[in-house]
Design a protein around this motif. Structure first.
Motif, PDB file in Angstrom:
ATOM      1  N   LEU A  26       0.797  -1.229   0.000  1.00 48.53           N
ATOM      2  CA  LEU A  26       0.000   0.000   0.000  1.00 48.53           C
ATOM      3  C   LEU A  26       0.828   1.276   0.000  1.00 48.53           C
ATOM      4  N   ARG A  27       2.089   1.174   0.289  1.00 52.04           N
ATOM      5  CA  ARG A  27       2.914   2.365   0.542  1.00 52.04           C
ATOM      6  C   ARG A  27       2.858   3.399  -0.568  1.00 52.04           C
ATOM      7  N   ASP A  28       2.846   2.978  -1.806  1.00 51.34           N
ATOM      8  CA  ASP A  28       2.821   3.929  -2.917  1.00 51.34           C
ATOM      9  C   ASP A  28       1.463   4.615  -3.064  1.00 51.34           C
ATOM     10  N   ARG A  29       0.428   4.054  -2.443  1.00 47.26           N
ATOM     11  CA  ARG A  29      -0.907   4.631  -2.543  1.00 47.26           C
ATOM     12  C   ARG A  29      -1.252   5.534  -1.359  1.00 47.26           C
ATOM     13  N   LEU A  30      -0.471   5.483  -0.286  1.00 49.25           N
ATOM     14  CA  LEU A  30      -0.777   6.288   0.894  1.00 49.25           C
ATOM     15  C   LEU A  30      -0.358   7.739   0.664  1.00 49.25           C
ATOM     16  N   ARG A  31      -1.279   8.645   0.973  1.00 45.64           N
ATOM     17  CA  ARG A  31      -1.037  10.073   0.778  1.00 45.64           C
ATOM     18  C   ARG A  31       0.023  10.568   1.762  1.00 45.64           C
ATOM     19  N   VAL A  32       1.042  11.217   1.235  1.00 44.41           N
ATOM     20  CA  VAL A  32       2.127  11.763   2.049  1.00 44.41           C
ATOM     21  C   VAL A  32       2.026  13.281   2.022  1.00 44.41           C
ATOM     22  N   GLN A  33       2.182  13.888   3.172  1.00 39.86           N
ATOM     23  CA  GLN A  33       2.151  15.344   3.280  1.00 39.86           C
ATOM     24  C   GLN A  33       2.776  15.726   4.614  1.00 39.86           C
ATOM     25  N   GLU A  84     -15.176   2.520  25.446  1.00 36.82           N
ATOM     26  CA  GLU A  84     -16.074   2.817  24.325  1.00 36.82           C
ATOM     27  C   GLU A  84     -15.257   3.108  23.064  1.00 36.82           C
ATOM     28  N   PRO A  85     -14.560   2.128  22.534  1.00 33.65           N
ATOM     29  CA  PRO A  85     -13.673   2.391  21.394  1.00 33.65           C
ATOM     30  C   PRO A  85     -14.391   2.941  20.162  1.00 33.65           C
ATOM     31  N   LEU A  86     -15.670   2.633  19.996  1.00 33.32           N
ATOM     32  CA  LEU A  86     -16.384   3.146  18.824  1.00 33.32           C
ATOM     33  C   LEU A  86     -16.665   4.639  18.932  1.00 33.32           C
ATOM     34  N   ALA A  87     -16.455   5.221  20.102  1.00 31.62           N
ATOM     35  CA  ALA A  87     -16.641   6.658  20.270  1.00 31.62           C
ATOM     36  C   ALA A  87     -15.667   7.448  19.401  1.00 31.62           C
ATOM     37  N   VAL A  88     -14.556   6.843  19.022  1.00 31.23           N
ATOM     38  CA  VAL A  88     -13.580   7.560  18.191  1.00 31.23           C
ATOM     39  C   VAL A  88     -14.053   7.708  16.745  1.00 31.23           C
ATOM     40  N   LEU A  89     -15.164   7.077  16.401  1.00 31.63           N
ATOM     41  CA  LEU A  89     -15.690   7.252  15.048  1.00 31.63           C
ATOM     42  C   LEU A  89     -16.035   8.713  14.774  1.00 31.63           C
ATOM     43  N   ASP A  90     -16.418   9.464  15.810  1.00 33.14           N
ATOM     44  CA  ASP A  90     -16.654  10.899  15.641  1.00 33.14           C
ATOM     45  C   ASP A  90     -15.363  11.615  15.243  1.00 33.14           C
ATOM     46  N   VAL A  91     -14.246  11.187  15.822  1.00 36.83           N
ATOM     47  CA  VAL A  91     -12.942  11.762  15.482  1.00 36.83           C
ATOM     48  C   VAL A  91     -12.613  11.456  14.021  1.00 36.83           C
ATOM     49  N   VAL A  92     -12.846  10.224  13.622  1.00 33.93           N
ATOM     50  CA  VAL A  92     -12.574   9.819  12.235  1.00 33.93           C
ATOM     51  C   VAL A  92     -13.441  10.626  11.272  1.00 33.93           C
ATOM     52  N   GLU A  93     -14.711  10.787  11.613  1.00 33.96           N
ATOM     53  CA  GLU A  93     -15.625  11.544  10.753  1.00 33.96           C
ATOM     54  C   GLU A  93     -15.185  12.999  10.625  1.00 33.96           C
ATOM     55  N   ALA A  94     -14.806  13.613  11.743  1.00 35.74           N
ATOM     56  CA  ALA A  94     -14.362  15.011  11.716  1.00 35.74           C
ATOM     57  C   ALA A  94     -13.068  15.151  10.914  1.00 35.74           C
ATOM     58  N   PHE A  95     -12.152  14.218  11.092  1.00 38.84           N
ATOM     59  CA  PHE A  95     -10.898  14.241  10.343  1.00 38.84           C
ATOM     60  C   PHE A  95     -11.179  14.129   8.848  1.00 38.84           C
ATOM     61  N   HIS A  96     -12.026  13.183   8.494  1.00 40.54           N
ATOM     62  CA  HIS A  96     -12.357  12.959   7.089  1.00 40.54           C
ATOM     63  C   HIS A  96     -13.033  14.189   6.468  1.00 40.54           C
ATOM     64  N   ALA A  97     -13.808  14.902   7.253  1.00 39.14           N
ATOM     65  CA  ALA A  97     -14.471  16.114   6.743  1.00 39.14           C
ATOM     66  C   ALA A  97     -13.445  17.183   6.360  1.00 39.14           C
ATOM     67  N   ALA A 153      -9.926  16.467   5.908  1.00 38.42           N
ATOM     68  CA  ALA A 153      -8.878  15.875   5.060  1.00 38.42           C
ATOM     69  C   ALA A 153      -9.381  14.523   4.568  1.00 38.42           C
ATOM     70  N   PRO A 154     -10.199  14.525   3.516  1.00 41.51           N
ATOM     71  CA  PRO A 154     -10.841  13.284   3.069  1.00 41.51           C
ATOM     72  C   PRO A 154      -9.843  12.164   2.778  1.00 41.51           C
ATOM     73  N   LEU A 155     -10.228  11.001   3.244  1.00 41.33           N
ATOM     74  CA  LEU A 155      -9.460   9.783   3.017  1.00 41.33           C
ATOM     75  C   LEU A 155     -10.209   8.914   2.026  1.00 41.33           C
ATOM     76  N   ASP A 156      -9.493   8.120   1.249  1.00 45.11           N
ATOM     77  CA  ASP A 156     -10.171   7.164   0.368  1.00 45.11           C
ATOM     78  C   ASP A 156      -9.926   5.761   0.920  1.00 45.11           C
ATOM     79  N   ASP A 157     -10.442   4.776   0.207  1.00 42.89           N
ATOM     80  CA  ASP A 157     -10.293   3.401   0.686  1.00 42.89           C
ATOM     81  C   ASP A 157      -8.843   3.004   0.805  1.00 42.89           C
TER      82      ASP A 157
END
Length: 89
Positions: A14-21, A70-83, A85-89
């Motif tokens: 996957l390394r060549d597909r991961l966004r670097v910045q 409550e590990p699923l509580a971090v899904l809010d963090v993921v959603e905010a991050f994605h909003a 800095a959008p991530l793809d699959d």
């Protein structure tokens, strides 16, 4: 060292597909400040080029210690991050 080598081996395809910045690499409670204009990040000594998704991983790790049962509580963090800095699959 074995764990790091194993992780890198799994990431190799996957390394060549991961966004670097430029990433902060240490977005934790200790490095976030709130001001009149909203939140900000401090401690730029950890800034380097890296995978965008690694920035999310560091942030999620910090959030998990607030809700360890409550590990699923971090899904809010993921959603905010994605909003911001959008991530793809």
């Amino acid at each position: 060292r074995e764990a790091a080598d194993a992780a890198l081996a799994r990431l190799q395809p996957l390394r060549d597909r991961l966004r670097v910045q430029a990433v902060h690499g240490d977005v934790t409670d200790d490095n976030i400040v709130l001001g009149d204009d909203g939140p900000g990040v401090i401690d730029f000594g950890d800034v380097s080029d890296g995978w965008l998704v690694a920035e999310l991983a560091a942030t999620v790790t910090s959030a998990l210690h607030h809700v360890p049962d409550e590990p699923l509580a971090v899904l809010d963090v993921v959603e905010a991050f994605h909003a911001e800095a959008p991530l793809d699959d």
